[in-house]
Design a protein around this motif. Sequence first.
Motif, mmCIF file in Angstrom:
data_model
loop_
_atom_site.group_PDB
_atom_site.id
_atom_site.type_symbol
_atom_site.label_atom_id
_atom_site.label_comp_id
_atom_site.label_asym_id
_atom_site.label_seq_id
_atom_site.Cartn_x
_atom_site.Cartn_y
_atom_site.Cartn_z
ATOM 1 N N GLU A 21 30.963 26.019 11.184
ATOM 2 C CA GLU A 21 30.405 24.798 10.635
ATOM 3 C C GLU A 21 30.856 23.610 11.465
ATOM 4 O OE1 GLU A 21 31.658 24.504 6.613
ATOM 5 O OE2 GLU A 21 31.097 26.563 6.114
ATOM 6 N N ALA A 22 30.035 22.574 11.484
ATOM 7 C CA ALA A 22 30.405 21.369 12.228
ATOM 8 C C ALA A 22 31.643 20.743 11.603
ATOM 9 C CB ALA A 22 29.241 20.386 12.206
ATOM 10 N N VAL A 23 32.602 20.380 12.442
ATOM 11 C CA VAL A 23 33.799 19.702 11.976
ATOM 12 C C VAL A 23 33.526 18.206 11.981
ATOM 13 C CG1 VAL A 23 36.224 19.221 12.469
ATOM 14 C CG2 VAL A 23 35.307 21.528 12.819
ATOM 15 N N GLU A 24 33.726 17.579 10.848
ATOM 16 C CA GLU A 24 33.462 16.141 10.772
ATOM 17 C C GLU A 24 34.675 15.375 11.281
ATOM 18 O OE1 GLU A 24 32.157 12.602 7.644
ATOM 19 O OE2 GLU A 24 32.804 14.577 6.876
ATOM 20 N N VAL A 25 34.464 14.631 12.345
ATOM 21 C CA VAL A 25 35.506 13.790 12.910
ATOM 22 C C VAL A 25 35.170 12.348 12.547
ATOM 23 C CG1 VAL A 25 36.726 13.076 14.991
ATOM 24 C CG2 VAL A 25 35.816 15.410 14.821
ATOM 25 N N LYS A 26 35.983 11.774 11.693
ATOM 26 C CA LYS A 26 35.755 10.395 11.257
ATOM 27 C C LYS A 26 36.514 9.426 12.163
ATOM 28 C CE LYS A 26 35.492 11.704 6.363
ATOM 29 N NZ LYS A 26 36.113 11.504 5.015
ATOM 30 N N GLU A 27 35.947 8.257 12.368
ATOM 31 C CA GLU A 27 36.686 7.192 13.041
ATOM 32 C C GLU A 27 37.199 6.226 11.988
ATOM 33 O OE1 GLU A 27 36.153 5.201 17.123
ATOM 34 O OE2 GLU A 27 35.003 3.939 15.741
ATOM 35 N N VAL A 28 38.483 6.011 11.987
ATOM 36 C CA VAL A 28 39.139 5.123 11.030
ATOM 37 C C VAL A 28 39.589 3.872 11.775
ATOM 38 C CG1 VAL A 28 41.101 4.874 9.462
ATOM 39 C CG2 VAL A 28 39.927 7.089 9.662
ATOM 40 N N LEU A 380 43.884 18.334 20.545
ATOM 41 C CA LEU A 380 42.563 18.391 21.165
ATOM 42 C C LEU A 380 41.791 17.105 20.912
ATOM 43 C CD1 LEU A 380 40.234 19.783 22.607
ATOM 44 C CD2 LEU A 380 39.606 20.836 20.420
ATOM 45 N N LEU A 381 41.807 16.617 19.672
ATOM 46 C CA LEU A 381 41.107 15.371 19.362
ATOM 47 C C LEU A 381 41.673 14.212 20.169
ATOM 48 C CD1 LEU A 381 40.703 15.571 15.468
ATOM 49 C CD2 LEU A 381 39.031 16.161 17.228
ATOM 50 N N HIS A 382 42.989 14.208 20.330
ATOM 51 C CA HIS A 382 43.624 13.151 21.125
ATOM 52 C C HIS A 382 43.162 13.232 22.579
ATOM 53 C CE1 HIS A 382 46.894 11.694 23.777
ATOM 54 N NE2 HIS A 382 46.871 10.660 22.946
ATOM 55 N N THR A 383 43.120 14.461 23.131
ATOM 56 C CA THR A 383 42.681 14.639 24.513
ATOM 57 C C THR A 383 41.243 14.172 24.703
ATOM 58 O OG1 THR A 383 44.186 16.504 24.832
ATOM 59 C CG2 THR A 383 42.321 16.341 26.345
ATOM 60 N N LEU A 384 40.389 14.448 23.738
ATOM 61 C CA LEU A 384 38.996 13.999 23.837
ATOM 62 C C LEU A 384 38.912 12.477 23.882
ATOM 63 C CD1 LEU A 384 37.218 16.456 21.368
ATOM 64 C CD2 LEU A 384 37.270 16.551 23.867
ATOM 65 N N GLN A 385 39.767 11.812 23.122
ATOM 66 C CA GLN A 385 39.782 10.349 23.170
ATOM 67 C C GLN A 385 40.283 9.848 24.519
ATOM 68 O OE1 GLN A 385 41.061 8.354 19.262
ATOM 69 N NE2 GLN A 385 41.841 10.443 19.037
ATOM 70 N N VAL A 386 41.347 10.467 25.024
ATOM 71 C CA VAL A 386 41.872 10.091 26.341
ATOM 72 C C VAL A 386 40.788 10.259 27.402
ATOM 73 C CG1 VAL A 386 43.499 10.765 28.140
ATOM 74 C CG2 VAL A 386 44.279 10.563 25.779
ATOM 75 N N ASP A 387 40.015 11.336 27.286
ATOM 76 C CA ASP A 387 38.951 11.614 28.246
ATOM 77 C C ASP A 387 37.672 10.829 27.974
ATOM 78 O OD1 ASP A 387 40.558 13.394 29.587
ATOM 79 O OD2 ASP A 387 39.711 15.173 28.644
ATOM 80 N N ARG A 388 37.712 9.986 26.950
ATOM 81 C CA ARG A 388 36.579 9.118 26.602
ATOM 82 C C ARG A 388 35.320 9.909 26.252
ATOM 83 N NH1 ARG A 388 37.520 4.560 31.404
ATOM 84 N NH2 ARG A 388 39.655 4.040 30.793
ATOM 85 N N PRO A 390 32.706 11.559 23.300
ATOM 86 C CA PRO A 390 32.213 11.135 21.983
ATOM 87 C C PRO A 390 32.795 11.981 20.862
ATOM 88 C CG PRO A 390 30.540 12.405 23.130
ATOM 89 C CD PRO A 390 31.653 12.188 24.118
ATOM 90 N N ARG A 391 32.760 11.452 19.650
ATOM 91 C CA ARG A 391 33.354 12.167 18.520
ATOM 92 C C ARG A 391 32.643 13.485 18.223
ATOM 93 N NH1 ARG A 391 32.855 9.466 13.567
ATOM 94 N NH2 ARG A 391 31.630 7.789 14.513
#
Length: 439
Positions: A21-28, A380-388, A390-391
Motif C-alpha cells: 500500500e502507498a505510504v502516506e508521507v505528510k509534510e508538517v 530513508l525519508l531523511h535521505t530523500l529530503q537531503v537528495d531533494r 518529492p514526498r
Amino acid sequence: MTALRWMALALGLALVAARAEAVEVKEVTTPLGIKAWLVEDSNAPVVALSFSFASGSADDPENQKGLTSLTASLLTDGAGSLDAQAFKQRQEDASVALSFGASLEYVGGSLRLLSAHRDEAFELLRLAVTEPRFDPDRVEQRRAQMIVGLSQADQRPAAVAQRTMMATAFAGHPYGANVSGVRENLQTLTVQQIKDRAASVLTRNGLIVAAVGDIDAAELSRQLDRAFGGLPAGTGRPELPDWTPPIKSRTVNIERPVPQSSVLIALPAIPRDDPDWHAAVVLAHILGGGQQSRLFREVREKRGLAYSVSSALRSQRKASLFVVATGSASEKVADSLRIIKAELVRIREGVTEQELADARTYLSGSLALLLDSSSSVANLLHTLQVDRQPRDYLDRRAALIGAVKAEDVRRVARRILREETMTTVVVGKPAGATATAEP
C-alpha cells in the motif's frame, strides 16, 4: 535487545508488511517554520527521528580539520545542568537513544523513544542542541578517542583505501581532506573553537527532519518547536566549491604487509538530479550489485580471484562517484584488476534484456526488505529530503526503475565508465606493485 529496540523493530516490520500500500508521507510545518516529513503508525508505541544540520566536515577551515566531527561527538556528553554521566543516565531511565555524527556535508542526529516518554526525549534533544556543555575533560577524552580511531584505521587496508581514494579523486577539494592533517589539527583544537563551531552549525536554517511512528502531526509540531525552536535562525552554510573531475587515469599503490589487498576503482559519475540517475542505479546493479552481477560471476565465481567485489553509486551535493570495490589475495590483484577493467569495457556495449529484467525486479522489490525498523524508515525519508526528492518518491520509484531501457543503461555506461577518468587505489602488497606515497 532492549524494549525500545523490540518496539522499533515491530513498527518497522508493520511498515514493511504494508509496503504494497502507498505510504502516506505528510509534510508538517511548525508555528516556528520548521518543516518535517512524517509517517504516522500507531502499531507500536515507538517514534524514530532522523535529522540533520546543513554543514559538515567539508566546511572545516583548513587548519581545523576534524573540528566538526569532534563537535558532533560531544553533543551528548552533557548539556545544561547535566554532566556526561547524568545525561547518559537520563537517557537510560527514559529508554531514549540519542546520537550525533558528522558527514562531509551534514551534522546528523537520530532519536529513538517510546511514545510514552516523548516529553523527556525531546527535552534531552533540546538540551543537546541548545545547551551542550563541552566540558574540558570530555573534550580531551573525545579528542583522544578520535586520534586513536584514526590510528587504528591506518591498520585496516579497506579504510586506508577509502581515505586514499577520496584524497586522490578530490585532491584540492574539501571532500579530500588529508587524514594526517586531521590528526595534527585535532591536537590543537580548543574548547572555544568547538563552541564556535557548534554555534555556526546548530541553526534552524537548513534543518531537515523526518519522523516515523506513534506521533501525530500536531504533537510532532509541538515537540519540534520545543526541541529546535531555541536555536538561532542562521544564515545558511557557505557554498562548497565546484569539483573538477580528473581528466587522466591514476593508480596509487600503498604497501601494507597483509595477505589480502583492498582495491577501489572510482570514476566521476552523474548527480542525483540527472535524468540518467535511475539508469545508473540499474547499471551499478547489473555490473556489481550482488551474486547475479557480472563482476561477481567473472571475478569470484568463475576465477576465484576475489573474496568480494561490488559496484555502487556514491553521491554528494558537489560530486558523485561510481565505485568498484574488491578484496583480493595479494598475488591475484593484477588478474582481478584486469578482469574488472575488461568488464567495465564490455558493459559499455550493452546489457541483455534478461539482465535488465532481473535488475528491475530486484531494485523495485528489494527496498522494502531493507526497511526493517522505524529508524531505517526515518533514515530513508531523511535521505530523500537531503537528495531533494518529492514526498511521493517511494510510490514512484518502481515505475522510474521499470522505465529504464537497455539503451539507457548503455548510454550511461558510456558516460561514466571511461578509463581516462579512472582512479585506482590498491592497499596491500600485490605482486609486482610499487608502493606510492599516500596523498
